[in-house]
Design an enzyme around this catalytic site. Structure first.
Site, mmCIF file in Angstrom:
data_model
loop_
_atom_site.group_PDB
_atom_site.id
_atom_site.type_symbol
_atom_site.label_atom_id
_atom_site.label_comp_id
_atom_site.label_asym_id
_atom_site.label_seq_id
_atom_site.Cartn_x
_atom_site.Cartn_y
_atom_site.Cartn_z
ATOM 1 N N HIS A 172 0.860 -1.190 0.000
ATOM 2 C CA HIS A 172 0.000 0.000 0.000
ATOM 3 C C HIS A 172 0.896 1.240 0.000
ATOM 4 O O HIS A 172 1.741 1.403 0.889
ATOM 5 C CB HIS A 172 -0.856 -0.069 1.273
ATOM 6 C CG HIS A 172 -1.796 1.061 1.482
ATOM 7 N ND1 HIS A 172 -3.140 0.999 1.145
ATOM 8 C CD2 HIS A 172 -1.615 2.289 2.035
ATOM 9 C CE1 HIS A 172 -3.733 2.128 1.479
ATOM 10 N NE2 HIS A 172 -2.827 2.939 2.019
ATOM 11 N N ASP B 271 0.945 5.263 0.078
ATOM 12 C CA ASP B 271 0.216 6.508 0.306
ATOM 13 C C ASP B 271 0.882 7.616 -0.481
ATOM 14 O O ASP B 271 2.019 7.988 -0.199
ATOM 15 C CB ASP B 271 0.228 6.860 1.795
ATOM 16 C CG ASP B 271 -0.550 5.850 2.607
ATOM 17 O OD1 ASP B 271 -1.741 5.667 2.321
ATOM 18 O OD2 ASP B 271 0.048 5.235 3.507
ATOM 19 N N HIS C 85 -2.675 4.671 -3.086
ATOM 20 C CA HIS C 85 -3.711 5.333 -2.287
ATOM 21 C C HIS C 85 -3.495 6.830 -2.449
ATOM 22 O O HIS C 85 -2.560 7.393 -1.858
ATOM 23 C CB HIS C 85 -3.596 4.893 -0.817
ATOM 24 C CG HIS C 85 -4.670 5.451 0.055
ATOM 25 N ND1 HIS C 85 -4.660 5.325 1.422
ATOM 26 C CD2 HIS C 85 -5.803 6.143 -0.243
ATOM 27 C CE1 HIS C 85 -5.737 5.910 1.935
ATOM 28 N NE2 HIS C 85 -6.435 6.426 0.935
ATOM 29 N N ASP D 141 -7.842 1.481 7.234
ATOM 30 C CA ASP D 141 -6.512 2.060 7.069
ATOM 31 C C ASP D 141 -6.263 3.014 8.225
ATOM 32 O O ASP D 141 -7.001 3.977 8.414
ATOM 33 C CB ASP D 141 -6.453 2.809 5.727
ATOM 34 C CG ASP D 141 -5.047 3.286 5.379
ATOM 35 O OD1 ASP D 141 -4.096 2.926 6.102
ATOM 36 O OD2 ASP D 141 -4.924 4.025 4.374
ATOM 37 N N SER E 126 2.652 1.076 10.805
ATOM 38 C CA SER E 126 3.567 1.002 11.946
ATOM 39 C C SER E 126 3.662 -0.403 12.522
ATOM 40 O O SER E 126 4.747 -0.835 12.925
ATOM 41 C CB SER E 126 3.094 1.912 13.076
ATOM 42 O OG SER E 126 2.598 3.099 12.590
HETATM 43 C C1 DX5 Z 1 -2.323 7.539 6.428
HETATM 44 C C2 DX5 Z 1 -2.180 6.347 5.545
HETATM 45 C C3 DX5 Z 1 -2.017 5.012 6.163
HETATM 46 C C4 DX5 Z 1 -0.858 4.913 7.116
HETATM 47 C C5 DX5 Z 1 -1.244 3.974 8.214
HETATM 48 O O1 DX5 Z 1 -2.168 8.641 5.602
HETATM 49 O O2 DX5 Z 1 -3.286 6.266 4.643
HETATM 50 O O3 DX5 Z 1 -1.901 4.018 5.145
HETATM 51 O O4 DX5 Z 1 0.316 4.430 6.527
HETATM 52 O O5 DX5 Z 1 -0.229 3.948 9.148
HETATM 53 P P1 DX5 Z 1 -0.415 3.269 10.574
HETATM 54 O O6 DX5 Z 1 -0.715 1.821 10.305
HETATM 55 O O7 DX5 Z 1 0.885 3.497 11.242
HETATM 56 O O8 DX5 Z 1 -1.544 3.977 11.233
HETATM 57 ZN ZN ZN Z 2 -3.260 4.672 3.128
#
Ligand code: DX5
Ligand code: ZN
Length: 239
Positions: free
Chosen positions: A35, A37, A68, A180, A203
């Site tokens: 994924h 971002d 994404h 997400d 994370s």
């Molecule tokens: C936020 C993103 C997520 C993010 C999630 O902008 O869309 O994909 O990487 O990260 P964690 O799992 O650390 O909340």
């Molecule tokens: Zn994301």
């Protein structure tokens, strides 16, 4: 209909000096896809990867690469992300003035399409354009606002997952229901019990070097939760 559980690895929390290796570890650990971002500093207050991350990773990774788009005006970049080799494009519904056209455009290009809904947004656009539900492959309930990894889990996520499950069942359609943001050991039981089957984790996979073990930990927790859960929203083990 059963929806297999999938663990998607969000590379935003990976070591940016070592992205290819970390993505390869996530693939080896059984993550269903990577994924990515994509941020523009406008829609959310951060920058992350650009379009070129897709072909760069594609040389080394066989599992799908998901773009994404956490950007304003995603419509003008759809063809760029398709040409770059994205296997799915996810847009944030609040960035698309005409969501049905955006989704139809992605699908016409022959790749998968998804929609993300922020914590403070409802399902109005989906309810007003229910034909979208037949076209999308993934509906992501955002448990955090786009921008950063490691944010706290928004409690509105759980009733929204349940509502998305009801919508999917009512229309007899088959998109994955994803979460997400803040997906990890503390939240997976309630997310899975609520009915989501597509878990995007940043994370909790990449915060240390044990990427393969971390994915295994998440999968074991999903299995345990499913074993304890009644068959309200049947899901199978992993794809
Ligand atoms: C936020 C993103 C997520 C993010 C999630 O902008 O869309 O994909 O990487 O990260 P964690 O799992 O650390 O909340
Ligand atoms: Zn994301």
């Amino acid at each position: 209909m059963e929806f297999p559980i999938k663990i998607s690895s969000s590379l935003l929390s990976a070591d940016f000096g070592n992205l290819t290796y970390e993505a390869m570890q996530a693939e080896k650990g059984g993550g269903c896809d990577i994924h990515l971002d994509i941020m523009d500093g406008h829609y959310c207050h951060n920058f992350s990867f650009g379009i070129d991350i897709i072909p760069a990773l594609k040389k080394h990774i066989k599992i799908p690469l998901i773009a994404h788009l956490e950007i304003d005006n995603p419509d003008i970049f759809i063809d760029d992300f398709v040409l770059a080799g994205s296997d799915m494009i996810v847009v944030q519904e609040d960035t698309c003035p005409h969501l049905p056209i955006t989704i139809a455009t992605v699908k016409k290009r022959g790749i998968k399409a998804g929609i993300g809904i922020n914590p403070d947004r409802g399902f109005e656009k989906l309810e007003a354009n229910p034909e979208i539900l037949e076209q999308i492959d993934l509906l992501i309930i955002m448990a955090v606002y786009p921008g950063f990894g490691g944010q706290p889990f928004s409690p509105v996520t759980i009733p929204k997952i349940e509502k998305a499950c009801r919508m999917r069942k009512h229309r007899n359609v088959h998109f994955d229901i994803g979460v997400d943001g803040a997906v990890g050991p503390h939240t997976i039981p309630e997310i899975v019990k609520a009915g989501a089957n597509y878990l995007i984790a940043g994370s909790s996979i990449f915060n240390d070097d044990n990427i393969i073990d971390n994915i295994k930990t998440l999968k074991d927790l999903v299995k345990k939760t499913l074993a304890e859960t009644t068959v309200k929203n049947p899901r199978k083990d992993f794809v």
